[in-house]
Design an enzyme around this catalytic site. Structure first.
Site, PDB file in Angstrom:
ATOM      1  N   LYS A  44       2.372  -2.829   2.430  1.00  0.00           N
ATOM      2  CA  LYS A  44       1.160  -2.305   3.087  1.00  0.00           C
ATOM      3  C   LYS A  44       1.558  -1.552   4.367  1.00  0.00           C
ATOM      4  O   LYS A  44       2.627  -0.942   4.410  1.00  0.00           O
ATOM      5  CB  LYS A  44       0.170  -3.436   3.328  1.00  0.00           C
ATOM      6  CG  LYS A  44      -0.143  -4.195   2.028  1.00  0.00           C
ATOM      7  CD  LYS A  44      -1.305  -5.132   2.107  1.00  0.00           C
ATOM      8  CE  LYS A  44      -1.499  -5.817   0.759  1.00  0.00           C
ATOM      9  NZ  LYS A  44      -2.636  -6.718   0.737  1.00  0.00           N
ATOM     10  N   GLU A 100      -5.586  -8.178  -9.279  1.00  0.00           N
ATOM     11  CA  GLU A 100      -5.634  -8.750  -7.930  1.00  0.00           C
ATOM     12  C   GLU A 100      -7.092  -9.024  -7.554  1.00  0.00           C
ATOM     13  O   GLU A 100      -7.798  -8.105  -7.106  1.00  0.00           O
ATOM     14  CB  GLU A 100      -5.044  -7.767  -6.917  1.00  0.00           C
ATOM     15  CG  GLU A 100      -3.603  -7.410  -7.158  1.00  0.00           C
ATOM     16  CD  GLU A 100      -2.921  -6.891  -5.892  1.00  0.00           C
ATOM     17  OE1 GLU A 100      -1.908  -7.464  -5.520  1.00  0.00           O
ATOM     18  OE2 GLU A 100      -3.428  -5.943  -5.266  1.00  0.00           O
ATOM     19  N   GLY A 131      -4.705 -11.729   0.783  1.00  0.00           N
ATOM     20  CA  GLY A 131      -4.535 -11.989   2.214  1.00  0.00           C
ATOM     21  C   GLY A 131      -5.357 -13.144   2.742  1.00  0.00           C
ATOM     22  O   GLY A 131      -5.475 -13.328   3.948  1.00  0.00           O
ATOM     23  N   GLU A 174      -7.590  -2.146  -1.557  1.00  0.00           N
ATOM     24  CA  GLU A 174      -7.763  -1.644  -0.189  1.00  0.00           C
ATOM     25  C   GLU A 174      -8.036  -0.139  -0.208  1.00  0.00           C
ATOM     26  O   GLU A 174      -8.813   0.372   0.591  1.00  0.00           O
ATOM     27  CB  GLU A 174      -6.529  -2.003   0.656  1.00  0.00           C
ATOM     28  CG  GLU A 174      -6.525  -3.499   0.984  1.00  0.00           C
ATOM     29  CD  GLU A 174      -5.143  -4.116   1.145  1.00  0.00           C
ATOM     30  OE1 GLU A 174      -4.155  -3.395   1.325  1.00  0.00           O
ATOM     31  OE2 GLU A 174      -5.082  -5.368   1.079  1.00  0.00           O
ATOM     32  N   HIS A 230      -5.101   0.346  -5.553  1.00  0.00           N
ATOM     33  CA  HIS A 230      -5.168  -0.948  -4.852  1.00  0.00           C
ATOM     34  C   HIS A 230      -6.582  -1.135  -4.295  1.00  0.00           C
ATOM     35  O   HIS A 230      -7.222  -0.171  -3.876  1.00  0.00           O
ATOM     36  CB  HIS A 230      -4.130  -0.979  -3.724  1.00  0.00           C
ATOM     37  CG  HIS A 230      -3.955  -2.350  -3.158  1.00  0.00           C
ATOM     38  ND1 HIS A 230      -4.835  -2.885  -2.243  1.00  0.00           N
ATOM     39  CD2 HIS A 230      -3.031  -3.315  -3.408  1.00  0.00           C
ATOM     40  CE1 HIS A 230      -4.441  -4.123  -1.945  1.00  0.00           C
ATOM     41  NE2 HIS A 230      -3.359  -4.403  -2.639  1.00  0.00           N
ATOM     42  N   SER A 238      -2.322 -13.611  -2.640  1.00  0.00           N
ATOM     43  CA  SER A 238      -1.777 -14.829  -2.021  1.00  0.00           C
ATOM     44  C   SER A 238      -0.727 -15.519  -2.881  1.00  0.00           C
ATOM     45  O   SER A 238      -0.679 -16.747  -2.936  1.00  0.00           O
ATOM     46  CB  SER A 238      -2.913 -15.794  -1.654  1.00  0.00           C
ATOM     47  OG  SER A 238      -3.760 -15.210  -0.672  1.00  0.00           O
ATOM     48  N   ASN A 253       4.417  -5.392  -1.978  1.00  0.00           N
ATOM     49  CA  ASN A 253       3.611  -4.336  -1.367  1.00  0.00           C
ATOM     50  C   ASN A 253       3.594  -4.600   0.138  1.00  0.00           C
ATOM     51  O   ASN A 253       2.919  -5.517   0.597  1.00  0.00           O
ATOM     52  CB  ASN A 253       2.197  -4.377  -1.956  1.00  0.00           C
ATOM     53  CG  ASN A 253       1.255  -3.388  -1.280  1.00  0.00           C
ATOM     54  OD1 ASN A 253       1.685  -2.574  -0.463  1.00  0.00           O
ATOM     55  ND2 ASN A 253      -0.027  -3.461  -1.606  1.00  0.00           N
TER      56      ASN A 253
HETATM   57  P1  13P Z   1      -1.283 -10.945  -0.367  1.00  0.00           P
HETATM   58  O1  13P Z   1      -0.111 -11.434  -1.165  1.00  0.00           O
HETATM   59  O2  13P Z   1      -0.992 -10.810   1.100  1.00  0.00           O
HETATM   60  O3  13P Z   1      -2.534 -11.723  -0.655  1.00  0.00           O
HETATM   61  O4  13P Z   1      -1.585  -9.434  -0.838  1.00  0.00           O
HETATM   62  C1  13P Z   1      -1.708  -9.174  -2.200  1.00  0.00           C
HETATM   63  C2  13P Z   1      -1.761  -7.719  -2.399  1.00  0.00           C
HETATM   64  O5  13P Z   1      -2.732  -7.069  -2.047  1.00  0.00           O
HETATM   65  C3  13P Z   1      -0.590  -7.070  -3.016  1.00  0.00           C
HETATM   66  O6  13P Z   1      -0.880  -5.761  -3.392  1.00  0.00           O
END
Ligand code: 13P
Length: 256
Positions: free
Chosen positions: A15, A171, A177, A101, A99, A217, A13
């Protein structure tokens, strides 16, 4: 993972990162870094504006492409939105929906997520349905109740045929992150609970065939241990998918 039942899937992803040029460079580098026929299915999710360039750059490789979001209506007066038929038209195989976010920053509800998942399936693609608890929910002992209610809501109303295609991504929000990963045992426990819910609601054959990815992560150093868990069938990778070597190393960790 149980490769006899489920082919592992590793999805990146990206982002809100990378221009069209940077995206095509990354796909080309990734195609070089991967074996011709990786054990895992490999998917990248660039920003909308890079999807067609990524499709072209990935042609002939094992890399499929996905969108990071979608709107549930097919067309109409919905300024700024992108619909499932348009993503299918760009050759997307998967679409990430729900997601954390999107849920946290853009107010997406369980109902929105369910409508998006149905729209993606209706356009012949596969939704990667995200779920996960906040740190407060984990500390209050509410992890499983919260995650199972998100999964149940996202899948409500789907036909048996559609349910069999869905991919779920667990997740934990506190792991995204942050460099803080759920321990393999903690992640396995939630994955097992999700599979248990699927089995209870839809039967064990469907539950056994559904891929449940872990995200939060994931790095080359922890990917193998996470994906070795019986109910972790791959990874949804953020930061470590932005660089070809680290993402290829995570794909390689799914070979075992
Ligand atoms: P990270 O791997 O940067 O923690 O992000 C995970 C994520 O949100 C994938 O959709």
């Amino acid at each position: 993972m149980n490769p006899a039942l489920r082919r592992p899937l590793v999805a990146g992803n990206w982002k809100l990162h990378k221009t069209v040029g940077e995206s095509t460079e990354l796909v080309a580098a990734l195609a070089k870094a991967l074996p011709a026929e990786p054990t895992a299915e490999v998917v990248v999710a660039p920003v909308f504006t890079a999807l067609s360039a990524v499709r072209d750059a990935a042609a002939g490789s094992a890399i499929a492409h996905a969108a990071q979001d979608v709107y549930w209506e097919a067309s109409g007066a919905f300024t700024g939105e992108v619909s499932a038929p348009l993503l299918s038209d760009l050759g997307c195989s998967y679409v990430i929906v729900g997601h954390s976010e999107r849920r946290q920053l853009f107010g997406e509800s369980d109902e929105h997520v369910a409508r998006k998942a149905a729209a993606v399936l209706g356009a012949g693609m596969v939704p990667i349905v995200c779920c996960g608890e906040s740190l407060e929910q984990r500390e209050a002992g509410e992890t499983e109740a919260h995650v199972l209610s998100q999964v149940g809501a996202a899948l409500a109303g789907l036909s048996e045929g559609d349910l069999a295609k869905v991919v779920i991504a667990y997740e934990p929000i506190w792991a995204i992150g942050t460099g803080r990963t759920a321990s393999p045992d903690d992640a396995q426990q939630v994955h097992g609970a999700i599979r248990g819910l699927l089995s209870e609601r839809f039967g064990s054959a469907l539950a056994d065939g559904t891929r449940i990815l872990y995200g939060g992560s994931v790095k080359p150093g922890n990917a193998a241990e996470l994906m070795a868990q019986p109910d972790i069938d791959g990874a949804l990778v953020g930061g470590a998918s932005l660089e070809s070597d680290s993402f290829a190393a995570i794909v390689a960790a799914a070979q075992a």
